[in-house]
Scaffold this motif. Structure first.
Motif, PDB file in Angstrom:
ATOM      1  N   LEU A  11      14.689  28.520  84.059  1.00 57.28           N
ATOM      2  CA  LEU A  11      15.714  29.185  84.859  1.00 57.28           C
ATOM      3  C   LEU A  11      16.925  29.499  84.004  1.00 57.28           C
ATOM      4  CD1 LEU A  11      16.990  29.928  87.674  1.00 57.28           C
ATOM      5  CD2 LEU A  11      17.815  27.557  87.729  1.00 57.28           C
ATOM      6  N   ILE A  12      17.466  30.699  84.187  1.00 59.88           N
ATOM      7  CA  ILE A  12      18.754  31.067  83.611  1.00 59.88           C
ATOM      8  C   ILE A  12      19.694  31.337  84.782  1.00 59.88           C
ATOM      9  CG2 ILE A  12      20.041  32.665  82.158  1.00 59.88           C
ATOM     10  CD1 ILE A  12      17.420  33.317  80.715  1.00 59.88           C
ATOM     11  N   GLY A  13      20.720  30.513  84.903  1.00 61.37           N
ATOM     12  CA  GLY A  13      21.677  30.637  86.002  1.00 61.37           C
ATOM     13  C   GLY A  13      21.472  29.522  87.006  1.00 61.37           C
ATOM     14  N   CYS A  14      22.235  28.462  86.888  1.00 58.58           N
ATOM     15  CA  CYS A  14      22.002  27.238  87.670  1.00 58.58           C
ATOM     16  C   CYS A  14      22.954  27.080  88.847  1.00 58.58           C
ATOM     17  CB  CYS A  14      22.078  26.031  86.746  1.00 58.58           C
ATOM     18  SG  CYS A  14      20.812  26.046  85.449  1.00 58.58           S
ATOM     19  N   GLU A  40      27.595  27.016  81.865  1.00 54.04           N
ATOM     20  CA  GLU A  40      28.241  25.718  82.089  1.00 54.04           C
ATOM     21  C   GLU A  40      27.236  24.611  81.747  1.00 54.04           C
ATOM     22  OE1 GLU A  40      31.353  25.157  82.887  1.00 54.04           O
ATOM     23  OE2 GLU A  40      31.832  27.287  83.102  1.00 54.04           O
ATOM     24  N   PRO A  41      27.449  23.891  80.661  1.00 54.49           N
ATOM     25  CA  PRO A  41      26.479  22.867  80.241  1.00 54.49           C
ATOM     26  C   PRO A  41      26.158  21.839  81.325  1.00 54.49           C
ATOM     27  CG  PRO A  41      28.176  23.154  78.565  1.00 54.49           C
ATOM     28  CD  PRO A  41      28.600  23.962  79.749  1.00 54.49           C
ATOM     29  N   LYS A  42      27.147  21.453  82.112  1.00 55.09           N
ATOM     30  CA  LYS A  42      26.917  20.450  83.145  1.00 55.09           C
ATOM     31  C   LYS A  42      25.947  20.966  84.207  1.00 55.09           C
ATOM     32  CE  LYS A  42      29.350  17.270  86.214  1.00 55.09           C
ATOM     33  NZ  LYS A  42      28.556  16.107  85.957  1.00 55.09           N
ATOM     34  N   SER A  43      26.015  22.260  84.536  1.00 54.69           N
ATOM     35  CA  SER A  43      25.115  22.832  85.546  1.00 54.69           C
ATOM     36  C   SER A  43      23.658  22.752  85.095  1.00 54.69           C
ATOM     37  CB  SER A  43      25.487  24.289  85.833  1.00 54.69           C
ATOM     38  OG  SER A  43      26.765  24.365  86.403  1.00 54.69           O
ATOM     39  N   SER A  44      23.395  23.132  83.853  1.00 56.80           N
ATOM     40  CA  SER A  44      22.009  23.096  83.376  1.00 56.80           C
ATOM     41  C   SER A  44      21.527  21.662  83.170  1.00 56.80           C
ATOM     42  CB  SER A  44      21.850  23.910  82.090  1.00 56.80           C
ATOM     43  OG  SER A  44      22.684  23.427  81.066  1.00 56.80           O
ATOM     44  N   SER A  45      22.401  20.777  82.696  1.00 55.43           N
ATOM     45  CA  SER A  45      21.965  19.391  82.483  1.00 55.43           C
ATOM     46  C   SER A  45      21.726  18.685  83.816  1.00 55.43           C
ATOM     47  CB  SER A  45      22.978  18.614  81.629  1.00 55.43           C
ATOM     48  OG  SER A  45      24.201  18.443  82.312  1.00 55.43           O
ATOM     49  N   ASP A  59      22.208  28.551  75.872  1.00 52.00           N
ATOM     50  CA  ASP A  59      21.757  29.707  75.095  1.00 52.00           C
ATOM     51  C   ASP A  59      20.465  30.309  75.668  1.00 52.00           C
ATOM     52  OD1 ASP A  59      21.070  31.590  73.193  1.00 52.00           O
ATOM     53  OD2 ASP A  59      20.816  30.155  71.562  1.00 52.00           O
ATOM     54  N   PRO A  60      20.529  31.493  76.265  1.00 50.39           N
ATOM     55  CA  PRO A  60      19.326  32.119  76.804  1.00 50.39           C
ATOM     56  C   PRO A  60      18.214  32.307  75.769  1.00 50.39           C
ATOM     57  CG  PRO A  60      21.263  33.326  77.515  1.00 50.39           C
ATOM     58  CD  PRO A  60      21.714  32.310  76.488  1.00 50.39           C
TER      59      PRO A  60
END
Length: 152
Positions: A11-14, A40-45, A59-60
């Motif tokens: 997913l790209i865009g969390c 936003e690193p926190k969103s993906s993590s 990074d996409p």
């Protein structure tokens, strides 16, 4: 699971739309969650932790370069759809793209050209047409239209 190999998904865009896409992906036994990407690193993590993603990134290109990712879902800001979609297709990924497809007709056509050249599949997310809210609106508008004789 079918006899075919599982589908690697990223997913790209969390944000909210991406979270909804994630729920669909994790519910499908044929999909293996690979990774999450967001500016936003926190969103993906957070999503990676909640849904056992193998990795997370800002990074996409990490998504596009992963050979284990077959399908990319994009749920980013609308003005980023075209460039991300084209990059995903050029990387040989199938694509599930949040609406709108792009901001201009020209960008939509560029995405379709990239899809055709890559011989990949593209699906747009039009899930709202199945929502309870839209069904209620249609029901109410139908009543109004019939009441006022505007229904054809």
């Amino acid at each position: 699971m079918k006899d075919s190999k599982p589908i690697g998904w990223a997913l790209i865009g969390c944000g909210a739309a991406g979270r909804n896409m994630t729920l669909g992906a994790v519910a499908d036994p044929d999909i293996v969650v690979k990774g999450f990407c967001d500016i936003e690193p926190k969103s993906s993590s957070t999503l990676a932790g909640e849904h056992e993603g193998t990795w997370h990134t800002t990074d996409p290109n990490r998504v596009f370069s992963d050979p284990g990712v077959d399908l990319v879902s994009i749920a980013t800001a609308h003005d980023s759809h075209a460039e991300l979609a084209i990059a995903a297709l050029e990387a040989g990924k199938h694509l599930y793209l949040e609406k709108p497809m792009a901001m201009t007709t020209a960008d939509c056509l560029r995405i379709e050209e990239a899809r055709a050249a890559a011989d990949r599949r593209l699906m747009l997310n039009h899930s709202i047409r199945f929502s309870n809210t839209l069904a209620a609106i249609r029901e109410r508008l139908g009543q109004i239209m019939v009441t006022h004789g505007q229904c054809t």
